[in-house]
Motif scaffolding. Structure first.
Motif, PDB file in Angstrom:
ATOM      1  N   GLU A 294     -13.295   1.782 -21.180  1.00 33.01           N
ATOM      2  CA  GLU A 294     -13.142   0.333 -21.221  1.00 33.01           C
ATOM      3  C   GLU A 294     -13.760  -0.282 -22.466  1.00 33.01           C
ATOM      4  O   GLU A 294     -13.363  -1.344 -22.895  1.00 33.01           O
ATOM      5  CB  GLU A 294     -13.801  -0.322 -19.985  1.00 33.01           C
ATOM      6  CG  GLU A 294     -13.177   0.059 -18.681  1.00 33.01           C
ATOM      7  CD  GLU A 294     -13.937   1.199 -18.006  1.00 33.01           C
ATOM      8  OE1 GLU A 294     -14.305   1.042 -16.860  1.00 33.01           O
ATOM      9  OE2 GLU A 294     -14.138   2.242 -18.664  1.00 33.01           O
TER      10      GLU A 294
ATOM     11  N   CYS B 285     -18.968  -2.710 -15.225  1.00 32.95           N
ATOM     12  CA  CYS B 285     -17.539  -2.613 -15.032  1.00 32.95           C
ATOM     13  C   CYS B 285     -17.054  -3.901 -14.388  1.00 32.95           C
ATOM     14  O   CYS B 285     -17.808  -4.657 -13.799  1.00 32.95           O
ATOM     15  CB  CYS B 285     -17.189  -1.400 -14.179  1.00 32.95           C
ATOM     16  SG  CYS B 285     -17.742  -1.563 -12.512  1.00 32.95           S
TER      17      CYS B 285
ATOM     18  N   LYS C 255      -1.842  -7.383  -9.266  1.00 32.62           N
ATOM     19  CA  LYS C 255      -2.744  -6.239  -9.432  1.00 32.62           C
ATOM     20  C   LYS C 255      -2.283  -5.091  -8.539  1.00 32.62           C
ATOM     21  O   LYS C 255      -2.262  -3.931  -8.958  1.00 32.62           O
ATOM     22  CB  LYS C 255      -4.173  -6.659  -9.075  1.00 32.62           C
ATOM     23  CG  LYS C 255      -5.190  -5.520  -9.122  1.00 32.62           C
ATOM     24  CD  LYS C 255      -6.547  -6.037  -8.737  1.00 32.62           C
ATOM     25  CE  LYS C 255      -7.346  -5.018  -7.987  1.00 32.62           C
ATOM     26  NZ  LYS C 255      -8.308  -4.258  -8.579  1.00 32.62           N
TER      27      LYS C 255
ATOM     28  N   SER D  50      -0.966   1.708 -17.777  1.00 33.87           N
ATOM     29  CA  SER D  50      -2.421   1.520 -17.736  1.00 33.87           C
ATOM     30  C   SER D  50      -2.783   0.148 -18.282  1.00 33.87           C
ATOM     31  O   SER D  50      -3.636  -0.545 -17.735  1.00 33.87           O
ATOM     32  CB  SER D  50      -3.142   2.581 -18.571  1.00 33.87           C
ATOM     33  OG  SER D  50      -2.786   3.841 -18.137  1.00 33.87           O
ATOM     34  N   CYS D  51      -2.118  -0.223 -19.391  1.00 31.59           N
ATOM     35  CA  CYS D  51      -2.418  -1.541 -19.980  1.00 31.59           C
ATOM     36  C   CYS D  51      -2.060  -2.647 -18.989  1.00 31.59           C
ATOM     37  O   CYS D  51      -2.830  -3.604 -18.820  1.00 31.59           O
ATOM     38  CB  CYS D  51      -1.641  -1.744 -21.281  1.00 31.59           C
ATOM     39  SG  CYS D  51      -2.234  -0.671 -22.585  1.00 31.59           S
TER      40      CYS D  51
ATOM     41  N   LYS E 137      -2.043  -2.452 -15.811  1.00 30.48           N
ATOM     42  CA  LYS E 137      -3.023  -2.424 -14.732  1.00 30.48           C
ATOM     43  C   LYS E 137      -4.309  -3.138 -15.176  1.00 30.48           C
ATOM     44  O   LYS E 137      -4.856  -3.955 -14.443  1.00 30.48           O
ATOM     45  CB  LYS E 137      -3.278  -0.961 -14.347  1.00 30.48           C
ATOM     46  CG  LYS E 137      -4.416  -0.725 -13.389  1.00 30.48           C
ATOM     47  CD  LYS E 137      -3.988  -1.073 -11.965  1.00 30.48           C
ATOM     48  CE  LYS E 137      -5.006  -0.658 -10.938  1.00 30.48           C
ATOM     49  NZ  LYS E 137      -6.378  -1.045 -11.216  1.00 30.48           N
ATOM     50  N   TYR E 138      -4.768  -2.819 -16.378  1.00 28.25           N
ATOM     51  CA  TYR E 138      -5.979  -3.476 -16.867  1.00 28.25           C
ATOM     52  C   TYR E 138      -5.776  -4.981 -16.979  1.00 28.25           C
ATOM     53  O   TYR E 138      -6.650  -5.772 -16.645  1.00 28.25           O
ATOM     54  CB  TYR E 138      -6.387  -2.909 -18.241  1.00 28.25           C
ATOM     55  CG  TYR E 138      -7.129  -1.601 -18.128  1.00 28.25           C
ATOM     56  CD1 TYR E 138      -8.308  -1.502 -17.379  1.00 28.25           C
ATOM     57  CD2 TYR E 138      -6.670  -0.459 -18.767  1.00 28.25           C
ATOM     58  CE1 TYR E 138      -8.988  -0.305 -17.266  1.00 28.25           C
ATOM     59  CE2 TYR E 138      -7.344   0.748 -18.657  1.00 28.25           C
ATOM     60  CZ  TYR E 138      -8.500   0.820 -17.904  1.00 28.25           C
ATOM     61  OH  TYR E 138      -9.176   2.004 -17.796  1.00 28.25           O
ATOM     62  N   LYS E 139      -4.603  -5.359 -17.461  1.00 28.40           N
ATOM     63  CA  LYS E 139      -4.332  -6.789 -17.640  1.00 28.40           C
ATOM     64  C   LYS E 139      -4.291  -7.482 -16.275  1.00 28.40           C
ATOM     65  O   LYS E 139      -4.863  -8.566 -16.114  1.00 28.40           O
ATOM     66  CB  LYS E 139      -2.996  -6.946 -18.373  1.00 28.40           C
ATOM     67  CG  LYS E 139      -2.592  -8.374 -18.601  1.00 28.40           C
ATOM     68  CD  LYS E 139      -2.167  -8.571 -20.035  1.00 28.40           C
ATOM     69  CE  LYS E 139      -1.628  -9.970 -20.299  1.00 28.40           C
ATOM     70  NZ  LYS E 139      -2.409 -11.023 -19.713  1.00 28.40           N
TER      71      LYS E 139
ATOM     72  N   ASP F 251      -5.785  -6.490 -13.552  1.00 29.73           N
ATOM     73  CA  ASP F 251      -7.171  -6.547 -13.059  1.00 29.73           C
ATOM     74  C   ASP F 251      -7.890  -7.730 -13.683  1.00 29.73           C
ATOM     75  O   ASP F 251      -8.549  -8.519 -13.007  1.00 29.73           O
ATOM     76  CB  ASP F 251      -7.942  -5.274 -13.446  1.00 29.73           C
ATOM     77  CG  ASP F 251      -7.539  -4.089 -12.596  1.00 29.73           C
ATOM     78  OD1 ASP F 251      -6.778  -4.292 -11.633  1.00 29.73           O
ATOM     79  OD2 ASP F 251      -7.962  -2.961 -12.907  1.00 29.73           O
TER      80      ASP F 251
END
Ligand SMILES: C[S@@+](CC[C@H](N)C(=O)[O-])C[C@H]1O[C@@H](n2cnc3c(N)ncnc32)[C@H](O)[C@@H]1O
Length: 524
Positions: free
Chosen positions: A255, A363, A439, A480-481, A483-485, A487
């Motif tokens: 991260e 986190c 999400k 993944s991007c 998912k991070y966005k 979140d």
């Protein structure tokens, strides 16, 4: 490195091997349709015409297949198959056991590749093939098992008598050789190649890229100026074991690796119609800025105090004071708030007993839990002090374990429904629930993608040679991007709405109990 020619003392007995020994699977057979045939044709007057530096197979690190190459016996691109090694000899070194010397001048040739289509000229250096790196080919599982066994024994034992000469080449931080992978008859094979011209009598070396798993630390005696001191010193295991680690030190967590300039990003993916519902903005320009001086922030229960979160740039060790701007609004009014993108890893805000606020990089979930708790605690304080209110409790940091792995297991489940339940504004609830849905969708997408690529990953682990297809890797990165966005959007939305939205009164919202825990209580 240059050493005088002298007769070395006899080395211990060994059997010289020149082929790989596959312990976990059968040797691959090349299928006919996979054979790459180059366009070279042997010309007596031009020896380089027979699969030299311009050969399409050479350019793609693929050896020609005998019987298919038009150059026949003149083909020069079968060096692994024909064990066309450079001449070398053993030497006894000072403190490093046995090493290998060049017994001929080993050259690096330079040639030009012309990419006609783009009209680009590119220079590529091709080092001379020194020898094949061969030995036992084992699975990842077996590799892990062996490294564990070595770790337990505290040393590395080469128990086999079968030795490829490569195993005698020494490690060096400024090596004169390097390893390269070649495709040979459908198998990937590893060779040692010269990185520079190596005069006869020079000791050969390459960077082991040694992964240190524990046990003895071997001091590196390569003598190079840039030497990192120990074999495997650059590996993660070694660095983790030797660096001083502190709680919240997330140096290696994915991260925290900045990949792009987030200033170029769109601010959020939440649809505008959800963000801009026409509830009144009652922000009245109150400029009563309270600097965080450790004094508890106390507001009356009828007042709602949104927080203005300034963009902050902080490293995990830095303390960044935050401006909290109290605004007086009635409990029925919604004050939307803009949170500027943070140029920092997510901040955890811990409210402690004496009212001071601790900041720490954590986190995202941790940050959110702490923020949620912080806001709840802050609101606890807002009622009169003489009514046995829950005191702010010291928030004990959970220990952060190395490598971030163990942290995952300790994450708490986010109680989005519980948070929404406490908010008076329908719009705020809608926005948070929408973000949660996004999400969950992103999580489901990444899960199903994982199922799709699992066979490729397992195949990759079994053979440890076939790369996962680029298209799959790209899909994975994209998912993944997303998912991070998603979140981030959810956490941002919750923090924003908790800070800027009136809470429901006690009458409206009966305390919710889940698993024996009360969530987001506003006090008795
Ligand atoms: C693959 S073996 C190389 C052959 C070894 N010299 C021998 O006599 O068997 C790797 C071992 O050689 C030694 N070695 C290789 N390079 C070294 C270096 N730069 N400094 C210290 N020891 C080294 C270490 O003991 C290492 O575990």
């Amino acid at each position: 490195m240059e050493e005088e020619r002298m007769e070395p003392p006899p080395p211990p007995p060994y059997i010289h091997i020149e082929t790989n020994d596959f312990l976990h699977r059968r040797h691959k057979r090349q299928k006919e349709e996979d054979i790459a045939v180059c366009e070279c044709q042997y010309n007596l007057l031009d020896p380089d015409s027979a699969c030299g530096d311009r050969c399409l197979n050479v350019l793609t690190s693929t050896e020609c297949t005998p019987g298919y190459c038009l150059c026949g016996v003149y083909c020069k691109n079968q060096r692994f198959q024909k064990s066309q090694y450079a001449a070398t000899r053993l030497v006894k070194t000072e403190g490093r056991g046995w090493g290998l010397l060049a017994d001929e001048n080993i050259m690096v040739t330079e040639f030009t590749l012309i990419l006609w289509s783009a009209n680009v000229v590119k220079y590529i250096q091709a080092g001379q093939f020194v020898m094949e790196y061969c030995g036992e080919v084992i699975s990842w599982k077996e590799a892990k098992r062996r490294s564990q066994a070595y770790e337990n024994q505290g040393l590395l034992i080469l128990s086999s008598l079968n030795v490829s000469m490569v195993l005698v080449i020494e490690a060096c931080s400024q090596p004169n050789c390097e390893t390269r992978k070649w495709n040979v008859l459908g198998e990937v094979r590893v060779g040692i190649f010269a990185k520079q011209d190596i005069p006869i009598g020079t000791e050969l070396s390459y960077d082991y890229n040694f992964e240190w798993f524990g046990g003895a630390m071997v001091r590196c005696l390569c003598g190079a100026g840039s030497c990192s001191g120990f074999l495997g010193a650059k590996s993660r295991g070694f660095q983790e074991a030797t660096y001083l680690w502190e709680d919240d030190d997330d140096r290696f967590s994915v991260e925290n690796v900045p990949l792009y300039d987030s200033a170029d990003d769109e601010p959020t993916s939440i649809p505008k119609d959800i963000l801009i519902k026409d509830e009144p903005n009652t922000q009245d320009g109150n400029n009563n800025t309270i600097q965080n001086t450790g004094i508890p922030i106390i507001a009356s229960s009828s007042e709602f105090t949104p927080m203005n979160v300034e963009p902050s740039i902080a490293s995990s060790n830095e303390f960044t004071p935050m401006n909290v701007e109290p605004l007086n609004v009635s409990s029925n009014e919604l004050t939307p708030m803009t949170i500027e993108p943070l140029n920092a890893i997510p901040m955890g805000v811990d409210f402690t007993q004496n009212g001071s606020i601790e900041y720490g990089a954590q986190c995202a979930e941790d940050a959110l839990q702490n923020s949620t708790r912080g806001v709840a605690n802050l609101q606890n304080q807002s009622a009169p002090r003489d009514n046995n209110h829950t005191e702010l409790v010291a928030v004990k940091r959970r220990p952060t374990l190395r490598g971030g792995k163990a942290k995952r297991g300790m994450r708490k489940q986010l109680n989005v429904a519980g948070i929404c339940d406490r908010l008076a504004s329908e719009v705020a609830r809608e926005e948070i629930l929408y973000c949660e849905e996004m999400k969950n969708q992103a999580a489901a997408e990444i899960d199903s993608l994982y199922d799709e690529i699992r066979p490729a990953i397992e195949e990759h682990e079994r053979d440890s040679q076939d790369s996962v297809a680029t298209s799959l890797a790209e899909k994975w990165i994209e998912a993944s991007c997303c998912k991070y966005k998603a979140d981030f959007d959810l956490y941002a939305s919750i923090i924003k709405n908790l800070a800027s939205t009136p809470l429901r009164s006690k009458e409206d919202a009966a305390p919710k109990e889940q698993n024996g825990l009360m969530y987001l209580e506003n006090g008795p």
